[in-house]
Design a protein around this motif. Sequence first.
Motif, mmCIF file in Angstrom:
data_model
loop_
_atom_site.group_PDB
_atom_site.id
_atom_site.type_symbol
_atom_site.label_atom_id
_atom_site.label_comp_id
_atom_site.label_asym_id
_atom_site.label_seq_id
_atom_site.Cartn_x
_atom_site.Cartn_y
_atom_site.Cartn_z
ATOM 1 N N MET A 1 0.851 -1.199 0.000
ATOM 2 C CA MET A 1 0.000 0.000 0.000
ATOM 3 C C MET A 1 0.881 1.241 0.000
ATOM 4 O O MET A 1 1.864 1.324 0.747
ATOM 5 C CB MET A 1 -0.914 0.002 1.234
ATOM 6 N N LYS A 2 0.539 2.216 -0.857
ATOM 7 C CA LYS A 2 1.295 3.446 -0.891
ATOM 8 C C LYS A 2 1.095 4.231 0.401
ATOM 9 O O LYS A 2 0.093 4.083 1.084
ATOM 10 C CB LYS A 2 0.857 4.275 -2.093
ATOM 11 N N PHE A 3 2.093 5.114 0.658
ATOM 12 C CA PHE A 3 2.053 5.835 1.929
ATOM 13 C C PHE A 3 0.820 6.723 2.029
ATOM 14 O O PHE A 3 0.248 6.877 3.113
ATOM 15 C CB PHE A 3 3.321 6.683 2.096
ATOM 16 N N GLY A 4 0.403 7.342 0.930
ATOM 17 C CA GLY A 4 -0.763 8.234 0.979
ATOM 18 C C GLY A 4 -2.005 7.516 1.470
ATOM 19 O O GLY A 4 -2.734 8.030 2.320
ATOM 20 N N LYS A 5 -2.258 6.313 0.963
ATOM 21 C CA LYS A 5 -3.424 5.543 1.405
ATOM 22 C C LYS A 5 -3.247 5.059 2.840
ATOM 23 O O LYS A 5 -4.192 5.061 3.628
ATOM 24 C CB LYS A 5 -3.656 4.361 0.467
ATOM 25 N N GLU A 6 -2.044 4.636 3.168
ATOM 26 C CA GLU A 6 -1.785 4.200 4.543
ATOM 27 C C GLU A 6 -1.937 5.358 5.519
ATOM 28 O O GLU A 6 -2.467 5.185 6.627
ATOM 29 C CB GLU A 6 -0.368 3.623 4.631
ATOM 30 N N PHE A 7 -1.495 6.525 5.112
ATOM 31 C CA PHE A 7 -1.603 7.721 5.943
ATOM 32 C C PHE A 7 -3.071 8.040 6.240
ATOM 33 O O PHE A 7 -3.446 8.317 7.382
ATOM 34 C CB PHE A 7 -0.922 8.887 5.219
ATOM 35 N N VAL A 8 -3.915 7.970 5.215
ATOM 36 C CA VAL A 8 -5.340 8.250 5.403
ATOM 37 C C VAL A 8 -6.000 7.188 6.271
ATOM 38 O O VAL A 8 -6.836 7.487 7.130
ATOM 39 C CB VAL A 8 -6.043 8.359 4.033
ATOM 40 N N SER A 9 -5.616 5.927 6.077
ATOM 41 C CA SER A 9 -6.245 4.848 6.837
ATOM 42 C C SER A 9 -5.898 4.899 8.323
ATOM 43 O O SER A 9 -6.661 4.406 9.154
ATOM 44 C CB SER A 9 -5.824 3.491 6.265
ATOM 45 N N GLN A 10 -4.739 5.505 8.671
ATOM 46 C CA GLN A 10 -4.311 5.564 10.058
ATOM 47 C C GLN A 10 -4.765 6.839 10.772
ATOM 48 O O GLN A 10 -4.525 7.002 11.960
ATOM 49 C CB GLN A 10 -2.778 5.474 10.140
ATOM 50 N N MET A 11 -5.438 7.730 10.057
ATOM 51 C CA MET A 11 -5.866 8.986 10.665
ATOM 52 C C MET A 11 -6.968 8.765 11.685
ATOM 53 O O MET A 11 -7.787 7.845 11.551
ATOM 54 C CB MET A 11 -6.387 9.949 9.589
ATOM 55 N N VAL A 12 -7.003 9.623 12.702
ATOM 56 C CA VAL A 12 -8.176 9.711 13.576
ATOM 57 C C VAL A 12 -9.265 10.417 12.771
ATOM 58 O O VAL A 12 -9.067 11.554 12.333
ATOM 59 C CB VAL A 12 -7.850 10.504 14.861
ATOM 60 N N PRO A 13 -10.403 9.780 12.511
ATOM 61 C CA PRO A 13 -11.390 10.372 11.595
ATOM 62 C C PRO A 13 -11.812 11.781 11.986
ATOM 63 O O PRO A 13 -11.973 12.645 11.127
ATOM 64 C CB PRO A 13 -12.572 9.391 11.684
ATOM 65 N N GLU A 14 -11.982 12.031 13.296
ATOM 66 C CA GLU A 14 -12.440 13.349 13.734
ATOM 67 C C GLU A 14 -11.354 14.416 13.621
ATOM 68 O O GLU A 14 -11.650 15.608 13.681
ATOM 69 C CB GLU A 14 -12.930 13.285 15.186
ATOM 70 N N TRP A 15 -10.100 14.003 13.472
ATOM 71 C CA TRP A 15 -8.995 14.949 13.340
ATOM 72 C C TRP A 15 -8.484 15.045 11.908
ATOM 73 O O TRP A 15 -7.395 15.565 11.665
ATOM 74 C CB TRP A 15 -7.819 14.549 14.242
ATOM 75 N N GLN A 16 -9.229 14.552 10.960
ATOM 76 C CA GLN A 16 -8.719 14.426 9.600
ATOM 77 C C GLN A 16 -8.260 15.759 9.023
ATOM 78 O O GLN A 16 -7.236 15.838 8.338
ATOM 79 C CB GLN A 16 -9.799 13.819 8.701
ATOM 80 N N GLU A 17 -8.980 16.827 9.315
ATOM 81 C CA GLU A 17 -8.599 18.136 8.784
ATOM 82 C C GLU A 17 -7.358 18.704 9.467
ATOM 83 O O GLU A 17 -6.748 19.644 8.948
ATOM 84 C CB GLU A 17 -9.758 19.113 8.937
ATOM 85 N N ALA A 18 -6.997 18.169 10.624
ATOM 86 C CA ALA A 18 -5.822 18.674 11.341
ATOM 87 C C ALA A 18 -4.535 17.981 10.902
ATOM 88 O O ALA A 18 -3.448 18.409 11.303
ATOM 89 C CB ALA A 18 -6.005 18.491 12.851
ATOM 90 N N TYR A 19 -4.636 16.927 10.100
ATOM 91 C CA TYR A 19 -3.436 16.266 9.594
ATOM 92 C C TYR A 19 -2.871 17.044 8.407
ATOM 93 O O TYR A 19 -3.548 17.856 7.783
ATOM 94 C CB TYR A 19 -3.758 14.842 9.153
ATOM 95 N N MET A 20 -1.622 16.741 8.090
ATOM 96 C CA MET A 20 -1.001 17.347 6.929
ATOM 97 C C MET A 20 -1.717 16.884 5.664
ATOM 98 O O MET A 20 -2.006 15.693 5.511
ATOM 99 C CB MET A 20 0.475 16.963 6.849
ATOM 100 N N ASP A 21 -1.996 17.826 4.762
ATOM 101 C CA ASP A 21 -2.663 17.499 3.504
ATOM 102 C C ASP A 21 -1.619 16.963 2.534
ATOM 103 O O ASP A 21 -1.069 17.684 1.695
ATOM 104 C CB ASP A 21 -3.367 18.730 2.937
ATOM 105 N N TYR A 22 -1.359 15.681 2.654
ATOM 106 C CA TYR A 22 -0.292 15.044 1.874
ATOM 107 C C TYR A 22 -0.613 15.053 0.382
ATOM 108 O O TYR A 22 0.266 15.301 -0.456
ATOM 109 C CB TYR A 22 -0.096 13.618 2.383
ATOM 110 N N ASN A 23 -1.847 14.823 0.028
ATOM 111 C CA ASN A 23 -2.229 14.720 -1.385
ATOM 112 C C ASN A 23 -2.091 16.058 -2.112
ATOM 113 O O ASN A 23 -1.670 16.103 -3.273
ATOM 114 C CB ASN A 23 -3.657 14.198 -1.512
ATOM 115 N N SER A 24 -2.467 17.148 -1.443
ATOM 116 C CA SER A 24 -2.354 18.450 -2.108
ATOM 117 C C SER A 24 -0.892 18.813 -2.371
ATOM 118 O O SER A 24 -0.554 19.390 -3.413
ATOM 119 C CB SER A 24 -3.021 19.538 -1.260
ATOM 120 N N LEU A 25 0.001 18.459 -1.448
ATOM 121 C CA LEU A 25 1.424 18.713 -1.669
ATOM 122 C C LEU A 25 1.969 17.843 -2.791
ATOM 123 O O LEU A 25 2.820 18.276 -3.581
ATOM 124 C CB LEU A 25 2.195 18.471 -0.373
#
Length: 779
Positions: A1-25
Amino acid sequence: MKFGKEFVSQMVPEWQEAYMDYNSLKLILKKVLRSRKKKASSTPMGTAEGSTLKRRVSLYRAFSGLTSRQRGSLRKKEDEEILVGEEGEEGQWQTRFLMPYDEGGEFEVAFFRSLDDEFNKVNCFYKKKVGEVVEEAEELSRQMDALIALRLKVDNPEVDIGGSDLASNGISSVSAVHPTSGRKTGGEDMDVINEVEMSDEEEMEDDEERGSKESETDDRKANRGTVDIQGFKPLQLEVLDHIRINVIPETPVSTIKSIFQQNYLSFSKNELRKVEEQMRQAFSEFYQKLRLLKSYCFLNQLAFSKIMKKYDKVCSRNASKVYLNMVDNSYLGSTDEVTRLVERVEATFIKHFANGNRRKGMKTLRPKARREKHRSTYFLGLLSGGSIALVVAIIVLMHARNILESDGRVLYMENIFPLYSLFGFVVLHLIMFSANIFFWRRYRVNYPFIFGFKQGSEIGYRQLFLLSSGIAILALAGVVSTLDMELDPRTKSFVALKELVPLGLVVVLLLIIFCPFNVIYRSSRYFLLLCLSHCLLAPLYKVTLPDFFLADQLTSQVQAFRSLEFYVCYYGWGDFKKRSHNCLDSHVFKSFYFVVAIIPYWIRSLQCVRRLIEEKDGMQGLNALKYFSTIVAVAMRTSYDLKAGMTSKILAIVSSVVATAVGTYWDIVIDWGLLQRNSKNPWLRDKLLVSNQSVYFVAMVLNVVLRLAWMQSVLGIRGVPFVHRTALTAIVACLEIIRRGIWNFFRLENEHLNNVGKYRAFKSVPLPFNYERDYTRSS
């Protein structure tokens, strides 16, 4: 699994907007890459080959361990590619791009600008959350002070409050400051969590070992920049003079106590047991919060490392080292408060709530996630396939024996069909809810947190569908056996047996629900019964989301409750062997026919009244009026069903239209949060989990159409050709269950998005003690 998908899968759902926006970068880096490829394709071949060779050499220099510079060497200023520093009063980190612009250079500048914004967002959020957990740790320390004093008072009732020094229960308090940033990394916030009680082993240590440990600790603290050290001090029982039990009106008894009694300490063992249970829950929830916060820090640091290495690869630069050094030196990378709090919470919980048994304590703090078992999938396929085969068998049997044209068809539809339709309502509701769970998981709706399930105890969609398939197998097998015994001349003598099959199935179903043994998802059954008891005793219990969510489900199962009432009448008052009854002629049956239909809506209205009183929310009052209008509509419609008349019909139509309009508006606008004018998604809401917006419009249309289906009895549609009246009633009830299943998904989606907007990822656990305002802990 690529890091971008793994990064999203490991996020706390309620904090999703507080994580780094990896895809936009990544998108910005793709623009840089496209611009460079475009330049390479437009240059002469020789130049392109030279630039390609140059890029390969630069990549080799940047990432090969053999040719890289020494780690500690200083780079010349003219060779530096970026410069990162803190600017502004709030300490925002900003990056300056020092290299001359090549093709795509404007995208590189935009990349670092977006990267700085993302890092500052993550850093500020993490700092804010760490500050919150530090304050919560201070409050837990105060609560532990009171708990230890209460334990001593309960174990030794003759001890006077306020005059006893507890030498064996010393408390240490250390306050440290970060040497470079001046940031506080520990201190009085964890007095009790650091060491609440001195263990027996510590008391048995000799002076030499204790002195060596203290010197090592002093050296460690000196290196860390300690500015204030307080020694052990005695814990006094006088704290009990300044606290009160925090009685929260969640049960009927506590509700009555909150009205007629004061929250004083009784120093009883029962009181101590309840306080300890509350503190266990508080520590467990606090520990989960620390773990997720630690995971948040690690994932974001890893994301910044990945994106900077990708930048170096795409742009043939070596800027990641400088930027990642800044990340390591920032609050996000340098603070160790969360790690130290995790260790101290573990030590405190093991010592005070697990009797020093580390395995037992960690099992409570870190419950294992539920594992999907292959046998569940196997039996799911087996039972679902068997239920389909039984449906085909019933259709073939009815066609072969010409049951639809037989003389007993009407008698069967009026007596046996309502008995078996109960299982159809239950199975359909379970299937819809299993589909809800499947889509909640797919769209990362944190339904275990919303419902308050204990970690690892939530039921999955496979298990729920397996349960519905098992009930369907039992019901369909009962239908086949009843038809076979009725049509086979050799079994016509078993009249009582074939008529008792539906009753036997109901008994089996009730035994499964109330089974006390740890089989057939006991934790989920217990949770269901607990919420059901809260609904039946409304408004004496504090209303939580699972309670009113279940009450909403009950409003869609009115016909199932009427089927249960028919069971009592059919087997208790009628002659079930001859399939005869006089239920519709009984005044008692008619009265309960009213009451059974109104009870679910009455429960919801009482829950709304309770929330209106506690939360002072005017919307709950309007919601109560909505359910009251539904009660009036159901009463008018039931009256028309039992005794048709023009006056009853007009009242039923008017009340049903009003209730349907109000209910539809509330579903779509309030519960789903849709039809917002100023939304960036026209007539929807700003945040949507389903990318296809047409799904929401289809759901809104279906909600209106399916709500109108329940008005068939007041619009003159008493029956249609080839469909018996009882079958039509069952079809309408099934449509209402389907509508409720659709409502469930969007209702919980809206609740989840509200939690995301408030970054609310943890439930608030009430603490047992309430300190007086003018009382402060002695230092």
